[in-house]
Design a protein around this motif. Structure first.
Motif, PDB file in Angstrom:
ATOM      1  N   ILE A 179       0.695  -1.319  -0.193  1.00  0.00           N
ATOM      2  CA  ILE A 179      -0.568   0.170  -0.243  1.00  0.00           C
ATOM      3  C   ILE A 179       1.254   1.421  -0.199  1.00  0.00           C
ATOM      4  O   ILE A 179       0.255   1.861  -0.857  1.00  0.00           O
ATOM      5  N   LYS A 180       1.627   1.051   0.968  1.00  0.00           N
ATOM      6  CA  LYS A 180       2.900   2.289   0.655  1.00  0.00           C
ATOM      7  C   LYS A 180       3.455   2.809  -0.626  1.00  0.00           C
ATOM      8  O   LYS A 180       3.782   3.453  -1.201  1.00  0.00           O
ATOM      9  N   ARG A 181       3.500   1.555  -1.057  1.00  0.00           N
ATOM     10  CA  ARG A 181       4.686   1.699  -2.551  1.00  0.00           C
ATOM     11  C   ARG A 181       3.449   2.117  -3.655  1.00  0.00           C
ATOM     12  O   ARG A 181       3.645   2.805  -4.440  1.00  0.00           O
ATOM     13  N   LYS A 182       2.326   1.677  -2.901  1.00  0.00           N
ATOM     14  CA  LYS A 182       1.161   2.108  -4.742  1.00  0.00           C
ATOM     15  C   LYS A 182       1.077   3.600  -3.801  1.00  0.00           C
ATOM     16  O   LYS A 182       0.460   4.284  -4.941  1.00  0.00           O
TER      17      LYS A 182
ATOM     18  N   LYS B 222       1.874   6.620  -6.976  1.00  0.00           N
ATOM     19  CA  LYS B 222       1.291   7.906  -7.623  1.00  0.00           C
ATOM     20  C   LYS B 222       1.576   9.422  -7.346  1.00  0.00           C
ATOM     21  O   LYS B 222       0.673  10.296  -7.678  1.00  0.00           O
ATOM     22  N   SER B 223       1.973   9.877  -5.931  1.00  0.00           N
ATOM     23  CA  SER B 223       2.336  10.936  -5.417  1.00  0.00           C
ATOM     24  C   SER B 223       3.857  11.721  -6.428  1.00  0.00           C
ATOM     25  O   SER B 223       3.900  12.466  -6.536  1.00  0.00           O
TER      26      SER B 223
END
Length: 163
Positions: free
Chosen positions: A154-157, A161-162
């Motif tokens: 989730i953090k990688r995703k 995105k950022s």
């Protein structure tokens, strides 16, 4: 990924809902006893988990758990059907025609059954085995690793995105 996180969280909550009813009464002084025979059917089924509490006074009709056997190493859960003049108890299983032959005194009695959960005793017995302990520890480790892996993904995703 959200679905997987919800599933893992649900499993952990389910485990807590099984473990809490086992542990909290123990903290309140209850002892857990698993019914292993049908002598108390239909009130206590084989595999029921009984919550037994010490009692200062035993009454006729109470369901008590007491120690018996040569070394007082056998537990029996039966109903008090009478109290003898010498203070010993007459006991009998509800599903039996014969009164217990054992001379049961206050010293032999673990306590009185306050309530029971049908079939929960099977789970308790399994968890007490080596296989049950290994499976429980393995289950916790796998769920913990899956939770951590999900957090990393989730953090990688979010980072992707950022950028």
């Amino acid at each position: 990924m959200r679905v997987l996180k919800v599933v893992i969280t649900s499993i952990l909550i389910g485990c807590a809902l099984v473990i809490i009813p086992l542990l909290v009464p123990m903290l309140a002084g209850y002892k857990l006893v698993v019914i292993e025979t049908g002598s108390m059917e239909p009130i206590l089924h084989v595999g029921s988990l009984c919550y037994v509490k010490e009692a200062s006074i035993i009454h006729e009709n109470d369901i008590v758990t007491y120690f018996t056997g040569e070394d007082n190493d056998v537990l029996v859960t039966h109903r008090v059907i009478g109290i003898n003049m010498d203070g010993t108890y007459k006991l009998k299983g509800d599903n039996s025609n014969m009164e217990d032959k054992n001379r049961v005194t206050d010293e032999n009695i673990m306590g009185v059954t306050k309530f029971n959960v049908p079939y929960m005793g099977y789970l308790v017995q399994f968890l007490a085995t080596v296989n049950g302990k290994v499976l429980t520890v393995g289950f916790i480790v796998v769920l913990s690793l899956l939770t951590e892996l999900l957090d990393i993904l989730i953090k990688r995703k979010k980072v992707r995105k950022s950028t």
